[in-house]
Design an enzyme around this catalytic site. Structure first.
Site: not given
Length: 191
Positions: A69, A171, A175, A179
């Protein structure tokens, strides 16, 4: 975890589905010899200790897929522009990764599945089966086609993109958006 996989195989659980795959498992990469492709799926703090042990897996044409990540150390390799070839120092502060992995081996891989290790040898798949793949220079050589075909045959989604860096940012933006909501509400992405 390793002992459980070696003894009984790796069990994957998703909802009511459960299956076990018998596979070779060892703590010494030299037990396996050179591979066509090597996926690095460790958390960042574990990578430096693994790197010196990686070499027995690397043959002359082995591709390395850091399935990590965040912005990777290889971000500017084969990118073009004034930073071409420069490592991202915050991702590889002392250059350890760069000394052990030739950037020419790297195939970008953005991981979307979420999973939990629920017991030794047992992984619960929460969601997803997509692994976006991309060469650092945006080309589509036979090696990436072979990796995508193998992943697809195993039941994964493995689209090849000509812009792996765009996939990384996609991505990261997801996030960034989801998140904090999950942290504040204690809800999953499914919720």
């Amino acid at each position: 975890h390793l002992a459980a996989i070696a003894a009984k195989g790796l069990t994957l659980v998703k909802g009511e589905e459960r299956f076990t795959v018998k596979c070779r498992a060892a703590d010494d990469p030299a037990d396996f010899g050179p591979q066509d492709a090597v996926f690095i799926t460790l958390k960042a703090p574990s990578i430096d200790d693994m790197l010196p042990r990686l070499q027995p897996l690397l043959g002359p044409d082995t591709a390395v897929l850091p399935a990590l990540n965040g912005i990777p150390w290889w971000y500017f390799h084969r990118h073009g522009g004034e930073h071409d070839g420069k490592p991202v120092r915050s991702a590889d502060p002392d250059g350890t990764i760069g000394r052990h992995i030739d950037p020419a081996r790297i195939v970008g891989c953005v991981v979307y599945p979420a999973a939990n290790l629920v017991a030794p040898g047992v992984v619960q798949v929460v969601e997803g089966r997509r692994f976006a793949l991309g060469e650092l220079d945006g080309t589509t050589p036979p090696r990436i086609e072979a990796i995508a075909a193998s992943l697809t045959k195993a039941g994964f989604k493995a689209p090849i993109t000509s812009d792996i860096r765009g996939e990384i940012w996609l991505k990261l933006l997801g996030n960034l958006s989801f998140n904090p909501i999950s942290a504040l509400t204690h809800a999953t992405l499914v919720d």
